[in-house]
Design an enzyme around this catalytic site. Structure first.
Site, short mmCIF file in Angstrom:
data_model
loop_
_atom_site.label_atom_id
_atom_site.label_comp_id
_atom_site.label_asym_id
_atom_site.label_seq_id
_atom_site.Cartn_x
_atom_site.Cartn_y
_atom_site.Cartn_z
CB SER A 1 -0.62 -0.13 1.86
OG SER A 1 -0.07 -0.18 2.61
CG LEU B 1 10.06 -2.93 10.44
CD1 LEU B 1 10.76 -2.61 9.01
CD2 LEU B 1 9.95 -2.15 11.30
CE1 TYR C 1 2.45 6.33 11.67
CE2 TYR C 1 2.95 8.28 13.26
CZ TYR C 1 3.49 7.00 12.14
OH TYR C 1 4.99 5.98 12.38
NE ARG D 1 2.70 19.41 7.60
CZ ARG D 1 3.47 18.34 7.28
NH1 ARG D 1 3.58 17.17 6.35
NH2 ARG D 1 4.22 18.48 8.33
N1 LIG Z 1 9.46 6.27 9.04
C1 LIG Z 1 9.95 7.15 9.62
O1 LIG Z 1 10.35 8.82 10.37
C2 LIG Z 1 9.64 6.64 11.33
C3 LIG Z 1 9.42 7.56 12.69
C4 LIG Z 1 8.83 6.30 13.65
C5 LIG Z 1 8.58 5.50 13.32
N2 LIG Z 1 8.24 4.60 12.91
C6 LIG Z 1 7.85 3.43 12.09
O2 LIG Z 1 9.00 2.11 11.44
C7 LIG Z 1 7.98 1.73 10.89
C8 LIG Z 1 8.81 1.45 9.19
O3 LIG Z 1 8.07 3.06 8.39
P1 LIG Z 1 9.06 3.13 7.19
O4 LIG Z 1 9.63 4.57 7.14
O5 LIG Z 1 9.37 1.67 6.89
O6 LIG Z 1 7.53 3.30 6.75
P2 LIG Z 1 7.25 2.68 5.38
O7 LIG Z 1 5.43 3.08 4.81
O8 LIG Z 1 7.90 3.21 4.19
O9 LIG Z 1 6.74 1.06 5.93
C9 LIG Z 1 5.16 0.87 6.22
C10 LIG Z 1 5.26 -1.18 5.26
O10 LIG Z 1 4.01 -1.48 6.20
C11 LIG Z 1 3.70 -1.46 4.19
N3 LIG Z 1 1.86 -1.74 4.63
C12 LIG Z 1 1.13 -0.85 5.44
N4 LIG Z 1 0.01 -1.13 5.75
C13 LIG Z 1 -0.07 -2.60 5.48
C14 LIG Z 1 -0.84 -4.02 6.10
N5 LIG Z 1 -1.45 -4.17 6.47
N6 LIG Z 1 -0.12 -4.54 6.52
C15 LIG Z 1 0.71 -5.26 5.40
N7 LIG Z 1 1.42 -4.16 5.59
C16 LIG Z 1 2.08 -3.06 5.38
C17 LIG Z 1 3.49 -0.71 3.23
O11 LIG Z 1 3.28 -0.96 2.49
C18 LIG Z 1 5.14 -0.21 3.70
O12 LIG Z 1 5.70 -1.66 2.54
C19 LIG Z 1 6.73 1.76 11.07
O13 LIG Z 1 5.88 1.14 11.68
C20 LIG Z 1 6.83 3.48 11.41
O14 LIG Z 1 5.68 3.45 11.73
C21 LIG Z 1 8.89 5.63 11.11
#
Ligand SMILES: NC(=O)c1ccc[n+]([C@@H]2O[C@H](COP(=O)([O-])OP(=O)(O)OC[C@H]3O[C@@H](n4cnc5c(N)ncnc54)[C@H](O)[C@@H]3O)[C@@H](O)[C@H]2O)c1
Length: 342
Positions: free
Chosen positions: A55, A95, A165, A291
């Site tokens: 997604s 993740l 979120y 925002r």
């Molecule tokens: N990037 C940041 O700055 C950051 C900061 C704090 C926490 N996080 C957390 O780290 C994790 C990874 O973040 P990221 O930056 O790689 O984000 P990302 O959006 O690139 O990765 C999340 C992945 O989850 C997949 N996904 C979404 N809904 C799903 C579902 N229902 N089933 C299976 N897959 C699903 C998406 O396709 C995506 O590949 C997340 O949990 C996010 O909340 C990220």
């Protein structure tokens, strides 16, 4: 006999702890997940299982390897989870998430489903199959709210959160605690801060750095949604991966919430100027409306706990991290152009 693993262990020793083991990464095709896949494959993991519904990610972002079993679908799908856990993972890196603030404001129910119920289902399966370690990707920019004193320490958690979120990332921590306290599931809550780096495809709901690079490459002015003096603790994805790998194997991490960050504040306006200078974008910046939910004026994490419990050490300074990210954009120009979601 080799020394037991501890915070003093080197990255190589930590990597070796994954050799010939099985790991499940939910959301493994995303920014952090794809980098974690690369690191685990390099470290000699025997089997990686990735669940991702694509997604917010693209299949091409995943390293091609016959050691990766890619299960396309949602963590809400119980039968898919059963298939994933049938690989008997030693480690689960959870993740997958509905990402992120603005998206959740526009789609609060989808956010609750994935980040709340999805996390609960992953934890339930982990408990039922006796997984050795679950690392939950929490968000330091969520759980501390906007009033916490700097630097942000793990013991301060806010109940005054600004977006669905932020609420559901905290909810994931609360479920993690429940499974740890009630069922002794070995869970670690890694609180990540403003992660950036190769692997994050720009898009409407994505973070500021990939979007700034994308717009700067198109010669557009970079939008500053505030005064520009707001700061963030931008953390290179390679450092986050190193911290997550430590969370996955070090006994001292179990049951803990641990910040993974750079510990350095960078002003958004400075970021914009650095990106424009790096790319040679003459268009400069433009001011855009703030925002409503974005009330965090400054972010800087305390990383003493990560240093102490994990031996975590962020190694990539901001200028180098930006250069690596830009290099990834340049090497994937066509794929990114086709995949950017605005
Ligand atoms: N990037 C940041 O700055 C950051 C900061 C704090 C926490 N996080 C957390 O780290 C994790 C990874 O973040 P990221 O930056 O790689 O984000 P990302 O959006 O690139 O990765 C999340 C992945 O989850 C997949 N996904 C979404 N809904 C799903 C579902 N229902 N089933 C299976 N897959 C699903 C998406 O396709 C995506 O590949 C997340 O949990 C996010 O909340 C990220």
């Amino acid at each position: 006999m080799s020394e037991p693993l501890g915070p003093q262990s080197t990255d190589t020793q930590i990597g070796e702890a994954y050799r010939n083991r099985v790991a499940l990464i939910t959301g493994g095709a995303g920014c952090i997940g794809s980098n974690l896949c690369h690191a685990l494959l390099e470290g000699g993991i025997s089997q990686l299982v990735v669940i991702d519904d694509l997604s917010a990610a693209e299949r091409w972002n995943l390293p091609p390897s016959d050691r990766v079993a890619f299960l396309e679908g949602s963590i809400l799908d119980r039968s898919l989870l059963t298939r994933a856990f049938a690989f008997r993972p030693d480690f689960v890196f959870h993740l997958a998430a509905f990402f992120a603030n603005q998206n959740s404001v526009e789609h609060p129910e989808a956010d609750l489903q994935v980040n709340g119920l999805g996390t609960l289902r992953v934890l339930e399966q982990a408990r039922a199959t006796g997984v050795g370690r679950v690392v939950y990707a929490s968000s330091g920019c969520s759980v501390y709210g906007s009033q916490a004193p700097l630097p942000l320490h793990e013991e301060f958690v806010s109940l005054h959160l600004n977006t669905p979120y932020q609420i559901t990332k905290l909810l994931g921590e609360l479920y993690s605690n429940f499974f740890h306290n009630s069922y002794s599931l070995p869970v670690v809550r890694a609180r990540l801060f403003n992660v950036y780096g190769p692997g994050e495809i720009p898009g409407r709901y994505r973070n500021v750095i990939p979007n700034f690079i994308y717009w700067a490459q198109q010669g557009q002015p970079l939008p500053i949604t505030g005064t520009g003096k707001e700061t963030r603790d931008f953390t290179y994805v390679g450092d986050i991966v190193s911290g997550l790998l430590r969370c996955g194997v070090l006994p001292s991490a179990v049951g803990e919430a641990i910040n993974l960050a750079s510990g350095v504040e960078t002003k958004v306006i400075d970021l914009a100027q650095q990106v424009n200078a790096l790319i040679g974008n003459p268009a400069g910046i433009r001011h855009a409306e703030r925002r409503r939910w974005d009330t965090h004026s400054r972010r800087r994490a305390a990383i003493d706990k990560a240093r102490m419990l994990l031996g975590y050490q962020p190694r990539t300074d901001f200028a180098s991290g930006l250069r690596h990210t830009l290099a990834w954009f340049q090497n994937h120009r066509k794929e990114i152009a086709a995949s950017a979601r605005f």
